[in-house]
Design a protein around this motif. Sequence first.
Motif, PDB file in Angstrom:
ATOM      1  N   ASN A 290       0.839  -1.337   0.174  1.00 34.01           N
ATOM      2  CA  ASN A 290      -0.013  -0.120   0.065  1.00 34.01           C
ATOM      3  C   ASN A 290       0.916   1.265  -0.267  1.00 34.01           C
ATOM      4  N   TYR A 291       0.333   2.464   0.249  1.00 35.08           N
ATOM      5  CA  TYR A 291       1.219   3.571   0.023  1.00 35.08           C
ATOM      6  C   TYR A 291       1.767   3.908   1.754  1.00 35.08           C
ATOM      7  N   LEU A 292       1.565   3.101   2.499  1.00 34.30           N
ATOM      8  CA  LEU A 292       2.417   3.398   3.979  1.00 34.30           C
ATOM      9  C   LEU A 292       3.802   2.838   3.632  1.00 34.30           C
ATOM     10  N   PRO A 293       4.644   3.722   4.577  1.00 32.11           N
ATOM     11  CA  PRO A 293       6.264   3.059   4.551  1.00 32.11           C
ATOM     12  C   PRO A 293       6.247   1.788   4.932  1.00 32.11           C
ATOM     13  N   VAL A 294       7.031   1.067   4.375  1.00 31.24           N
ATOM     14  CA  VAL A 294       7.541  -0.665   4.608  1.00 31.24           C
ATOM     15  C   VAL A 294       8.946  -0.395   5.102  1.00 31.24           C
ATOM     16  N   TYR A 295       9.182  -1.418   5.701  1.00 28.94           N
ATOM     17  CA  TYR A 295      10.798  -1.415   6.086  1.00 28.94           C
ATOM     18  C   TYR A 295      11.469  -2.728   5.625  1.00 28.94           C
ATOM     19  N   ARG A 296      12.672  -2.287   5.340  1.00 27.18           N
ATOM     20  CA  ARG A 296      13.574  -3.500   4.873  1.00 27.18           C
ATOM     21  C   ARG A 296      14.907  -3.334   5.774  1.00 27.18           C
ATOM     22  N   TYR A 297      15.185  -4.661   6.216  1.00 23.04           N
ATOM     23  CA  TYR A 297      16.421  -4.738   7.327  1.00 23.04           C
ATOM     24  C   TYR A 297      17.405  -5.726   6.435  1.00 23.04           C
ATOM     25  N   GLN A 298      18.414  -5.208   6.415  1.00 15.26           N
ATOM     26  CA  GLN A 298      19.641  -6.023   5.858  1.00 15.26           C
ATOM     27  C   GLN A 298      20.880  -6.406   6.845  1.00 15.26           C
ATOM     28  N   HIS A 299      21.253  -7.570   6.822  1.00 17.55           N
ATOM     29  CA  HIS A 299      22.341  -7.934   7.616  1.00 17.55           C
ATOM     30  C   HIS A 299      23.613  -7.422   6.893  1.00 17.55           C
ATOM     31  N   ARG A 300      24.514  -6.426   7.600  1.00 25.92           N
ATOM     32  CA  ARG A 300      25.491  -5.976   7.032  1.00 25.92           C
ATOM     33  C   ARG A 300      26.804  -5.955   7.668  1.00 25.92           C
ATOM     34  N   SER A 301      26.863  -7.091   8.560  1.00 29.41           N
ATOM     35  CA  SER A 301      28.015  -7.118   9.166  1.00 29.41           C
ATOM     36  C   SER A 301      28.462  -8.884   9.388  1.00 29.41           C
ATOM     37  N   SER A 302      29.450  -9.169   9.634  1.00 29.52           N
ATOM     38  CA  SER A 302      29.828 -10.473   9.777  1.00 29.52           C
ATOM     39  C   SER A 302      29.785 -10.685  11.377  1.00 29.52           C
ATOM     40  N   LEU A 303      30.004 -12.013  11.850  1.00 28.42           N
ATOM     41  CA  LEU A 303      30.041 -12.290  13.263  1.00 28.42           C
ATOM     42  C   LEU A 303      31.584 -12.135  13.646  1.00 28.42           C
ATOM     43  N   ASP A 304      31.733 -12.049  15.000  1.00 27.89           N
ATOM     44  CA  ASP A 304      33.009 -12.032  15.616  1.00 27.89           C
ATOM     45  C   ASP A 304      33.957 -12.861  14.965  1.00 27.89           C
ATOM     46  N   ASP A 305      35.224 -12.634  14.871  1.00 28.27           N
ATOM     47  CA  ASP A 305      36.273 -13.535  14.695  1.00 28.27           C
ATOM     48  C   ASP A 305      36.536 -14.721  15.884  1.00 28.27           C
ATOM     49  N   LEU A 306      36.831 -15.649  15.502  1.00 23.36           N
ATOM     50  CA  LEU A 306      37.374 -16.675  16.659  1.00 23.36           C
ATOM     51  C   LEU A 306      38.365 -16.196  17.442  1.00 23.36           C
ATOM     52  N   GLU A 307      38.756 -16.608  18.753  1.00 26.02           N
ATOM     53  CA  GLU A 307      39.805 -16.173  19.567  1.00 26.02           C
ATOM     54  C   GLU A 307      40.328 -17.160  20.085  1.00 26.02           C
ATOM     55  N   LEU A 308      41.700 -16.972  20.446  1.00 24.34           N
ATOM     56  CA  LEU A 308      42.463 -18.030  21.129  1.00 24.34           C
ATOM     57  C   LEU A 308      41.810 -18.447  22.390  1.00 24.34           C
ATOM     58  N   VAL A 309      41.633 -19.532  22.711  1.00 25.26           N
ATOM     59  CA  VAL A 309      41.297 -20.140  24.022  1.00 25.26           C
ATOM     60  C   VAL A 309      42.480 -20.933  24.552  1.00 25.26           C
ATOM     61  N   THR A 310      43.041 -20.835  25.711  1.00 23.63           N
ATOM     62  CA  THR A 310      44.007 -21.527  26.304  1.00 23.63           C
ATOM     63  C   THR A 310      43.433 -22.734  27.110  1.00 23.63           C
ATOM     64  N   GLU A 311      44.253 -23.377  27.561  1.00 27.51           N
ATOM     65  CA  GLU A 311      43.677 -24.485  28.388  1.00 27.51           C
ATOM     66  C   GLU A 311      42.833 -23.958  29.707  1.00 27.51           C
ATOM     67  N   LYS A 312      41.855 -24.337  29.837  1.00 28.57           N
ATOM     68  CA  LYS A 312      40.594 -24.138  30.719  1.00 28.57           C
ATOM     69  C   LYS A 312      40.092 -22.823  30.762  1.00 28.57           C
ATOM     70  N   GLU A 313      40.429 -22.150  29.704  1.00 24.37           N
ATOM     71  CA  GLU A 313      40.048 -20.923  29.667  1.00 24.37           C
ATOM     72  C   GLU A 313      38.547 -20.759  28.900  1.00 24.37           C
ATOM     73  N   ARG A 314      37.698 -20.160  29.379  1.00 20.57           N
ATOM     74  CA  ARG A 314      36.193 -20.462  28.851  1.00 20.57           C
ATOM     75  C   ARG A 314      36.249 -19.091  27.645  1.00 20.57           C
ATOM     76  N   PRO A 315      35.665 -19.607  26.372  1.00 22.08           N
ATOM     77  CA  PRO A 315      35.521 -18.461  25.493  1.00 22.08           C
ATOM     78  C   PRO A 315      34.566 -17.126  25.928  1.00 22.08           C
ATOM     79  N   ARG A 316      34.963 -16.194  25.194  1.00 24.81           N
ATOM     80  CA  ARG A 316      34.275 -14.969  25.430  1.00 24.81           C
ATOM     81  C   ARG A 316      33.048 -14.940  24.562  1.00 24.81           C
ATOM     82  N   ALA A 317      32.100 -14.358  25.154  1.00 26.00           N
ATOM     83  CA  ALA A 317      30.830 -14.381  24.483  1.00 26.00           C
ATOM     84  C   ALA A 317      30.689 -13.499  22.924  1.00 26.00           C
TER      85      ALA A 317
END
Lengths: 381, 206
Positions: free
Chosen positions: A103-130
């Motif tokens: 119709n004549y009302l505004p419509v909305y479009r959403y686009q994913h324009r970024s990638s996710l985090d890179d992985l990071e080094l996790v050492t022994e018994k270390e918990r990965p970060r969120a």
Amino acid sequence: MRSIIRKMSLIRQEQLRTLAKANPQLANGYNKRIAEVDAMFSEFNSGLNGLSHQFDPMPLQEVMVSADFTYAITEFVQRLALDGYKMMEFPWQPLVKPDTVPNYLPVYRYQHRSSLDDLELVTEKERPRAGSKDDATKRTNQVWRWDKEYDFSHEALINDDLGYFKDQATLMGDSARRTLDKYVSRFYTNAVTIARLVALGAMYSQNGRLTTARVSEARMAFGQRVDDRGNPMEVEAVYLVYHRGLQDTVLTILNSTLVPELATNAVNVVNFIPIKDPYMTGTAPNLPWYMFADYKRSNVTPFILGRRQGFPGPMILRRKSDIESVTSLLGPGTAVNPVMGDFETGNIVLKVEDVWGTYVDGTEGNLFDSRGAYYSTGTAP
Amino acid sequence: MTTEFYEGSGWQDTSGPYVTVPCHESDVWPIADNSISGTKDSLFDANGAYGGGHPVVAVGGRTAADGRPLNVTGVVVSATPGLTTALGRVIINIANGMIVHNYVANILTYNGGDPATFETAPVVGQPVYVDDGDDLAAGVTLSLSPLNVAGLKNPLAGVLWYCQDEMADSAQGGPNATYSFDTSLANSLVEQAYCILLLNDGRDLA
């Protein structure tokens, strides 16, 4: 003419014979005159047949020339309507992603324009970060009606013996197409869009006139595009949109095996699909040019064109006549030719209407995604 | 300085409304000799046919005694010649709300038989009057002066208005980034085409 002279000759001969009878003593003289009259007619008769060199070879005739008929002949009226100009077309479709809105009302479009985090080094018994995820990029799209109405009097259409209005509907359709062409051209030629590209810096704009090297700069700028998190994108400068004054420059660049501006043997590696924009303004030699991505290949959409669902193209509409033909006051009516117009004044009203829209923003201009665009003012030699 | 009434198929800015009335040419002013100059453009050409002019005009008396300025005003839609020019039949749209293109002189006041002051900054909604003064060119029937050169009240024709293509539409992707109604004129006689929203309520205001 021959018969009249012949009769006059015979009459004269008869007169001479009568005189000869009345005056026998002069008969020889009269007989001689009769022979002369007869000979004169014979000579005249031969002349009429064109047998004698003593007469004009053209036969006698009565001639009525055109100028004798001031009104009937000398006024010749021929009126013809000639074909109008052929107009330049603008094949913008590859530049613009089509969108359909309900119709004549505004419509909305959403686009994913970024990638996710890179992985990071996790050492022994270390918990990965969120990890995290960016919000979507929001764009709006809204359509509007674009109309033009044409009113004709009944008399004007009936008096049109040239057929001047016969292609009116075609021209109205052309008008709608041309208006949309201009609308799309303004997506990138409007001041806000240009300011946005200029503000984004050297990877999005420059001032150079169109050359192979500058096309190459634009292509390499596209090759260095990154997403919102700085990761390289797969996007290419596919379309070169240019002012029509650059036509031969574009053809030279496209068809040269070697770089045309250089005296060296550098190979010309640039490649693009040219699109001539007839509505782009500029004064030679300062003619602008743009490069755009292909949204189908890269999902980088420089522009979007919205159309309303159920209204995919222009419609030519005519106000329905409010009159009918009847044979009695209370009898049934039948429809009449629409050229009769309306009941009041015989007006015939036509309208051409189309519905379209796009993303309009005070900062971005019409750039649905600026990563898909590159601009040059074309001013620097 | 146009010597011809506004003409051509682009004289309308709106397609209506329409309330048409027929009048005799002799009752319509200021046209042809029905004006102070006596040399206004005519609705009929040299062959006696309608010339296609669409001036905004007044109908009826040109003197206060005859009811001026309570005249009906409107825009000429068409005309048909009569046995004499005066008996030519003129069709006038007298509807309120029609917007037409027409030439307007920026005269605000007269003094001593000449224009004295001029509008340099016209605004949308400014009253426009049918003016039969001889300072207006032959093709101009409208000014911004409520009184004519002889001090008689001019009938109200309407008000200055935006033409459709003067209104900003860039927020919808249209071509007009700003509105382009001309608000700056020279401080001298300027006659230029404006859009005029025709009103026939002048009689109530007079």
